[in-house]
Write an enzyme that holds these catalytic residues in place. Structure first.
Site, PDB file in Angstrom:
ATOM      1  N   LYS B 178       0.840  -1.203   0.000  1.00  0.00           N
ATOM      2  CA  LYS B 178       0.000   0.000   0.000  1.00  0.00           C
ATOM      3  C   LYS B 178       0.869   1.246   0.000  1.00  0.00           C
ATOM      4  O   LYS B 178       0.748   2.133   0.844  1.00  0.00           O
ATOM      5  CB  LYS B 178      -0.954  -0.019   1.191  1.00  0.00           C
ATOM      6  CG  LYS B 178      -1.881  -1.233   1.229  1.00  0.00           C
ATOM      7  CD  LYS B 178      -2.907  -1.223   0.113  1.00  0.00           C
ATOM      8  CE  LYS B 178      -2.618  -2.184  -1.002  1.00  0.00           C
ATOM      9  NZ  LYS B 178      -3.542  -2.098  -2.137  1.00  0.00           N
ATOM     10  N   ASP B 241      -7.518   0.426  -5.224  1.00  0.00           N
ATOM     11  CA  ASP B 241      -6.239   1.081  -5.490  1.00  0.00           C
ATOM     12  C   ASP B 241      -6.378   2.197  -6.525  1.00  0.00           C
ATOM     13  O   ASP B 241      -5.938   3.321  -6.300  1.00  0.00           O
ATOM     14  CB  ASP B 241      -5.235   0.020  -5.960  1.00  0.00           C
ATOM     15  CG  ASP B 241      -3.853   0.593  -6.085  1.00  0.00           C
ATOM     16  OD1 ASP B 241      -3.109   0.528  -5.089  1.00  0.00           O
ATOM     17  OD2 ASP B 241      -3.500   1.111  -7.160  1.00  0.00           O
ATOM     18  N   GLU B 245      -6.100   6.310  -5.371  1.00  0.00           N
ATOM     19  CA  GLU B 245      -5.103   7.272  -5.866  1.00  0.00           C
ATOM     20  C   GLU B 245      -5.776   8.435  -6.593  1.00  0.00           C
ATOM     21  O   GLU B 245      -5.280   9.557  -6.574  1.00  0.00           O
ATOM     22  CB  GLU B 245      -4.069   6.561  -6.755  1.00  0.00           C
ATOM     23  CG  GLU B 245      -4.609   6.034  -8.070  1.00  0.00           C
ATOM     24  CD  GLU B 245      -3.833   4.845  -8.633  1.00  0.00           C
ATOM     25  OE1 GLU B 245      -3.050   4.228  -7.883  1.00  0.00           O
ATOM     26  OE2 GLU B 245      -4.011   4.520  -9.816  1.00  0.00           O
TER      27      GLU B 245
END
Lengths: 504, 504
Positions: B178, B241, B245
């Protein structure tokens, strides 16, 4: 389906409108256009001679404008064809349609089902979201061999995104005004409609005795007052339309103004002065000059120092905006933008207040002070003009690369901006301009304006204020001065109605 | 595939790592985690007892970090398993891999083809774009029943977008740190790796004698130094993910800072003061406090006036950012974001300089002055903190709604931000943070930061400066104070390594 290879001639024939067709030479290509439809002529009656009733479905942006224009045009040329409006029971638009003279008693206002079921030609002018959700169901209410009229290819793009096809026995035609509904109506009332494209998208089982699809599409375009009608396909229509509103027409102009205003604030201008040098300059003298004198007209209005500043802004902005605008074309053409709008509508995603920013709050004060004065003391800001024209030219170049014909390119990139949209921003601010457009446009404009703003803040302003040098030293400005677009705009400018839109 | 319904227990077993598993109670749900992998333990050797060679393919962000960490960990526990690196002939990364001790002579550096063809376990740590383009081709170079390791589910998302499937006879597992590659390496060198998730995505034909896929996925995670490893699926991994972001981790924090800085400039703050009260406050005391004391720690650091200001900012920002962040989740989950990145890569769309704006140029001066001083004179700005924490909480809530487990939620929304990413922004600015991430992250961050900035400028700042009132009067701040996330962070905080990342 791809948008097609580089176009050559874009010509068509019409028996009914033959006397009104012109062949125009646009930068070495030939296009047929139907000219002079800003006031209707008798041929409209002939086009609909075998069409006793035309239904307008929906009453949002295009519906009120087209229903009224068409009714008045048909009456003016002595046609027997009746215009009726179809609305769902309990629709909040019923009052407004009644106020415009459509009513249940006389049979000119009815349910959607009845309107579709009793008309051999129905114009589906409902919101994109409703069309995405209910399109097939509505079309199934139409009689065999009826004609579906669309003023926008959105639904066909939506079907393409989902790998679906419309019912095959009907005809599908388009007449697509290059401006929002209120402009279509305002300008018609003032003596001219708005340029439109037309298309024959699907030839179904022709209804007995009716005129060919193309003649009715042309009749429809003249009936709503289009001074200039050009041919396209609905695939090219939705691509150029959804792309154009995300790019320079709405998202681009909005983002450019936020960025140039913010730069002036960083330079410690007073807010009202910053607003005048950015927004007021663009909606005032920059738009007016482009509308009346063409893009090169801007240069004639500047002194030598101003022209140098314009050239520097143009050279800096063009490569940055061209890449962004090219990306937008890809995202639209892939059908991803349509799918995103459909998802946002389904999820009821709220839309933010586009005039919520500091700049537009200052703008309210500036507009209030402006009331009743002339705009002679607003000058063309060469930097704002250079960035804005670079964005327009990038859009022109991207559309040409993707095979769009010149009439579509300049109408979707320049004419709609300066003759239809910017006057609304001038009169009432950015939200009034954006939010009188379709939901697809409103969402797309909100999505892309920040991208324009940020790229200009990151890659254009720092070069112009001298804190960074630009790697790309290509002289885009020279290419601009030699560009084919000026000849095209010159030809089309001569066919322009002599009135400007008036927005109170 | 949808991300699944609301999760309950997220538990798993492991014969090899049994002694290192813990059952943690996170807000009423149970999760199994593998704890203490920041320094490797002997079981790693056992996990790879029948895996003589592990190939790392690619040398960009994760490649150098994982190849070196894994090699050092395996050596430390006395494993015979060899780590080799596969690069294409002529790759510019060869020098860097050689400098890290992988070389052709000893057979630890070889062509991609040879590495894939001679290893029963290969970690594909190449760029997303290359994986999208060459994934099938690379996987076809692997022996029957080999194991493909992915540190990110991007490729599987890409295949989902295109309706394709990977080769069915191989196993596919994931160990997904991560944080960006440089953090994975820096922290390992400093005594701890970064938390990671693991997944078994496809059980193929197990190679004879090899440990089960899950054991090797866990061994890999420990081998790269993950202090805390939790279970996920690669479908949930790529969704969370790619979403994270775009949202608070990169795009969100960047946009929030641009908007709050711009507001201070409009209020006529001096640029350096504006930078200190926004960026320096966020990368300094706000991030440090969240990292060490949790989200409620921020409130403890504020006086009563500060807490009120925080609450107002939180209440104003939460509903605005929650809608945006929810929309981002939809756009990611639909696979549209992946398809857009693939198109942008194929079209070689340039990426703008994210630190090109006025704010980051001021930031360079501020960072230069800061060198060698302590940060004690930077205070928590309650408005910046309120907006930022509202964005974090919106992300937490959206991930929970979509069925992600608590470990994934807090790692992707909070821990990665304050322990891995923000320290890079503090040390070197926003571009260093963003551009050390994957191309998918770099493009997504550039796309969404402007959306955060604009929504805050349109809908949050005007309420906070009193020029507009907010319609939504719900007390989101009270819900925040009672939120389950605090208990979860408390549990995970106790398992946090005692060191902070150090970025020079």
């Amino acid at each position: 389906m791809s948008a097609g290879a580089n176009p050559e001639a874009n010509v068509f024939k019409s028996e009914i409108f033959e006397g009104n067709l012109r062949q125009v030479e646009l930068a070495g290509t030939t296009e047929t256009v139907l000219y002079g439809g800003d006031r209707p002529f008798e041929q409209v009656a002939e086009a609909f001679a075998s069409t006793p009733q035309i239904a307008v479905i929906g009453w949002s942006s295009q519906g009120p404008a087209q229903a009224q224009n068409l009714r008045e045009s048909l009456a003016e040329v002595g046609s027997d064809t009746r215009v009726v409006v179809g609305l769902r029971p309990g629709s909040p638009s019923i009052k407004s349609a009644e106020a415009a003279g459509f009513d249940f008693e006389s049979g000119t206002l009815m349910t959607v089902e009845k309107a579709l079921g009793t008309s051999m030609m129905s114009l589906a002018l409902i919101a994109d979201a409703a069309m995405a959700e209910h399109g097939h169901e509505l079309v199934n209410m139409m009689p065999t061999a009826a004609t579906l009229g669309l003023s926008h290819g959105f639904w066909l793009g939506h079907l393409e995104a989902r790998g679906e096809k419309p019912r095959q026995d009907i005809e599908i035609i388009g007449a697509c005004p290059k401006g929002m509904g209120p402009s279509v109506r305002y300008l018609y009332e003032q003596g001219s409609g708005i340029n439109a494209s037309f298309a024959v998208a699907q030839v179904g089982q022709a209804a007995e005795g009716s005129q060919p699809a193309r003649e009715r599409a042309l009749g429809w375009s003249v009936g709503i007052g289009s001074p200039y009608t050009f041919q396209t396909t609905l695939e090219n229509e939705w691509r150029s339309d959804i792309f154009g509103e995300r790019s320079i027409l709405l998202g681009g102009v909005h983002g450019i103004l936020e960025a140039t205003y913010a730069a002036k604030i960083q330079q410690r201008y007073e807010p009202e002065a910053a607003f005048e040098q950015t927004v007021e300059s663009l909606v005032g003298p920059i738009s007016r000059t482009i509308s009346h004198e063409g893009l090169l007209g801007i240069l004639d209005e500047l002194d030598e120092g101003g022209r140098e500043e314009f050239a520097k802004a143009y050279n800096t902005a063009y490569p940055v905006l061209e890449r962004l605008i090219s990306k937008i074309y890809t995202d639209v053409s892939s059908t991803r933008e349509i799918a995103e709008v459909v998802d946002d509508n389904a999820n009821d995603m709220p839309m933010t207040q586009v005039d919520g920013t500091d700049m537009w709050r200052v703008g309210e004060r500036v507009r209030a002070k402006r009331a009743g004065t002339t705009e002679d003391d607003i000058a063309i800001d060469p930097t704002v003009a250079g960035i804005y024209v670079a964005g327009m030219m990038a859009q022109v170049d991207v559309l040409r690369e993707h095979g769009h014909h010149w009439s579509e390119v300049v109408n979707e990139s320049i004419i709609e901006a300066v003759d239809s949209l910017n006057p609304f921003m001038k009169a009432r601010g950015v939200a009034y301009m954006v939010d009188n457009c379709s939901t697809t446009a409103r969402r797309g404009s909100r999505k892309w304006a920040p991208a324009f703003q940020t790229r200009i803040a990151q890659a254009v302003i720092p070069v112009l204020d001298g804190t960074r040098t630009q790697e790309d030293q290509h002289d885009y400005f020279s290419a601009f001065k030699q560009h084919d677009v000026h000849q095209v705009l010159g030809v089309l400018g001569k066919m322009r109605p002599s009135i400007d839109i008036s927005v109170e």
